[in-house]
Design a protein around this motif. Structure first.
Motif, PDB file in Angstrom:
ATOM      1  N   THR A 163      -2.372  -2.405  -5.287  1.00 15.16           N
ATOM      2  CA  THR A 163      -2.262  -3.735  -4.696  1.00 15.16           C
ATOM      3  C   THR A 163      -2.856  -3.746  -3.294  1.00 15.16           C
ATOM      4  O   THR A 163      -2.988  -2.701  -2.638  1.00 15.16           O
ATOM      5  N   ARG A 164      -3.182  -4.944  -2.825  1.00 15.47           N
ATOM      6  CA  ARG A 164      -3.828  -5.078  -1.519  1.00 15.47           C
ATOM      7  C   ARG A 164      -2.920  -4.619  -0.386  1.00 15.47           C
ATOM      8  O   ARG A 164      -3.338  -3.900   0.521  1.00 15.47           O
ATOM      9  N   ASN A 165      -1.638  -5.006  -0.444  1.00 13.10           N
ATOM     10  CA  ASN A 165      -0.722  -4.645   0.637  1.00 13.10           C
ATOM     11  C   ASN A 165      -0.489  -3.140   0.700  1.00 13.10           C
ATOM     12  O   ASN A 165      -0.416  -2.554   1.782  1.00 13.10           O
ATOM     13  N   CYS A 166      -0.362  -2.510  -0.454  1.00  6.93           N
ATOM     14  CA  CYS A 166      -0.130  -1.062  -0.481  1.00  6.93           C
ATOM     15  C   CYS A 166      -1.336  -0.308   0.081  1.00  6.93           C
ATOM     16  O   CYS A 166      -1.183   0.633   0.870  1.00  6.93           O
ATOM     17  N   ILE A 167      -2.517  -0.723  -0.299  1.00  8.89           N
ATOM     18  CA  ILE A 167      -3.723  -0.051   0.199  1.00  8.89           C
ATOM     19  C   ILE A 167      -3.863  -0.246   1.705  1.00  8.89           C
ATOM     20  O   ILE A 167      -4.194   0.695   2.441  1.00  8.89           O
ATOM     21  N   ALA A 168      -3.610  -1.466   2.185  1.00 12.00           N
ATOM     22  CA  ALA A 168      -3.699  -1.729   3.622  1.00 12.00           C
ATOM     23  C   ALA A 168      -2.667  -0.904   4.402  1.00 12.00           C
ATOM     24  O   ALA A 168      -2.965  -0.362   5.471  1.00 12.00           O
TER      25      ALA A 168
END
Length: 352
Positions: free
Chosen positions: A212-217
């Motif tokens: 997911t985007r939040n996890c990667i960020a």
């Protein structure tokens, strides 16, 4: 003869049989050859369709038929593969042309049809096996992957690498048709395609959660913060070590260890008294542990402080005595008074 060019395949096949039974088959052959020599797309496609429907292939037609594999029109190359599939040609020249199309052609339809034509030949070579493995693993089009999977089954391609590749592709395949073909092929090879489906589902859910985007960020920001903290620590440690080395070079003037005795003499410069006493305590008493060293150093510091205070008291007493002594007047005295004072001074013992 005109019916052999009819739009219906059944009519063309019936007309071709009739010409063959009546001894007029050469006319059909010559007409096909004439169309194959043409450069027009429509004429080539008609001739190839006639070859596939009637199953005609002679030594005169073969060179022109091979040239159609390299034609600039996608429709001509596709129809050539369809004709080769209908004829089930096992000639080495045709096999080479089909493998070239499978490897380099830009159209996925031509690639899929070339796989069908190769399967119809029934010849499995090492080059064809590697091409099928590559097409199944890396082809972007579902039709090519599905045809490659069917080719594994039709050509009886076996091996642990094939089973492993099929199982790996089953985990990530999103197309239902390709998944059905993979499961069918695995069952034919004696493998259970649904053996590890629970584990596969768990792995997929974990991968989706981590992607997911939040996890990667969050991971990227955490890594950058950790790297920045590590760089700061290295920079501070390098500065402290340099400062400590500089202080040692400035303050330490002599460090002599005598081999013939247990005593060590150290001469310091203008260093702090506490640092000097602690260093001497640590070197002169190696039998003590860390706590004893600290206590020993503290006692020595206290003794030094007492000695310093005693010296200060003596200095204060001497200053007090000096204050009690009469100060000589700066004005000159008369002669008789001066002599009297001098005589009195000589008669009394000076203060100690």
């Amino acid at each position: 003869t005109q019916s052999t060019w009819d739009w219906s395949n059944q009519v063309k096949m019936a007309a071709g049989r009739a010409l063959g039974l009546t001894g007029h088959g050469k006319k059909v052959h010559d007409m096909i050859l004439e169309h194959l020599k043409s450069d027009k797309e429509k004429s080539l496609i008609d001739a190839l369709e006639m070859i596939g429907d009637l199953g005609i292939m002679t030594a005169k037609l073969l060179p022109y038929f091979l040239s159609c594999f390299d034609n600039e029109y996608v429709s001509v190359r596709l129809e050539t593969c369809i004709a080769a599939t209908a004829l089930s040609i096992s000639d080495s020249k045709v096999i080479i042309k089909l493998e070239k199309l499978l490897e380099h052609d830009s159209s996925w339809k031509v690639k899929a049809q070339s796989i069908k034509a190769l399967c119809s030949s029934g010849i499995l070579s090492d080059n064809l096996r590697s091409l099928l493995m590559w097409s199944f693993r890396f082809a972007r089009d579902e039709g090519v992957r599905a045809e490659a999977c069917i080719a594994f089954r039709l050509l009886y391609v076996k091996g642990d690498d094939v089973v492993h590749t099929l199982q790996e592709r089953l985990l990530v395949e999103s197309n239902d048709i390709v998944r059905c073909e993979i499961e069918h092929t695995l069952r034919d090879l004696g493998e259970n395609p649904a053996a590890d489906m629970d584990m596969v589902a768990t792995m997929k859910s974990e991968v989706r959660a981590l992607c997911t985007r939040n996890c990667i960020a969050h991971k990227i920001l955490s890594k950058e913060a950790s790297d920045e903290k590590e760089r700061t620590q290295r920079r501070l440690l390098s500065k402290d070590s340099f400062r400590f080395k500089t202080d040692i070079d400035d303050n330490m003037e002599e460090f002599i260890v005598k081999d013939d005795s247990d005593t060590i003499s150290i001469d310091f410069g203008d260093d702090d008294l506490l640092t000097q006493l602690e260093t001497v305590a640590l070197i002169n008493r190696p039998d003590l542990d860390a706590a004893d060293h600290g206590e020993h150093s503290a006692l020595k510091v206290e003794d030094k402080l007492h000695e310093g205070s005693a010296t200060a008291n003596q200095i204060d007493d001497m200053s007090t005595i000096d204050d009690e002594l009469p100060m000589k007047s700066s004005t000159p005295l008369p002669v008789d008074e001066y002599e009297t004072t001098e005589n009195e001074t000589e008669s009394h013992d000076p203060p100690t």
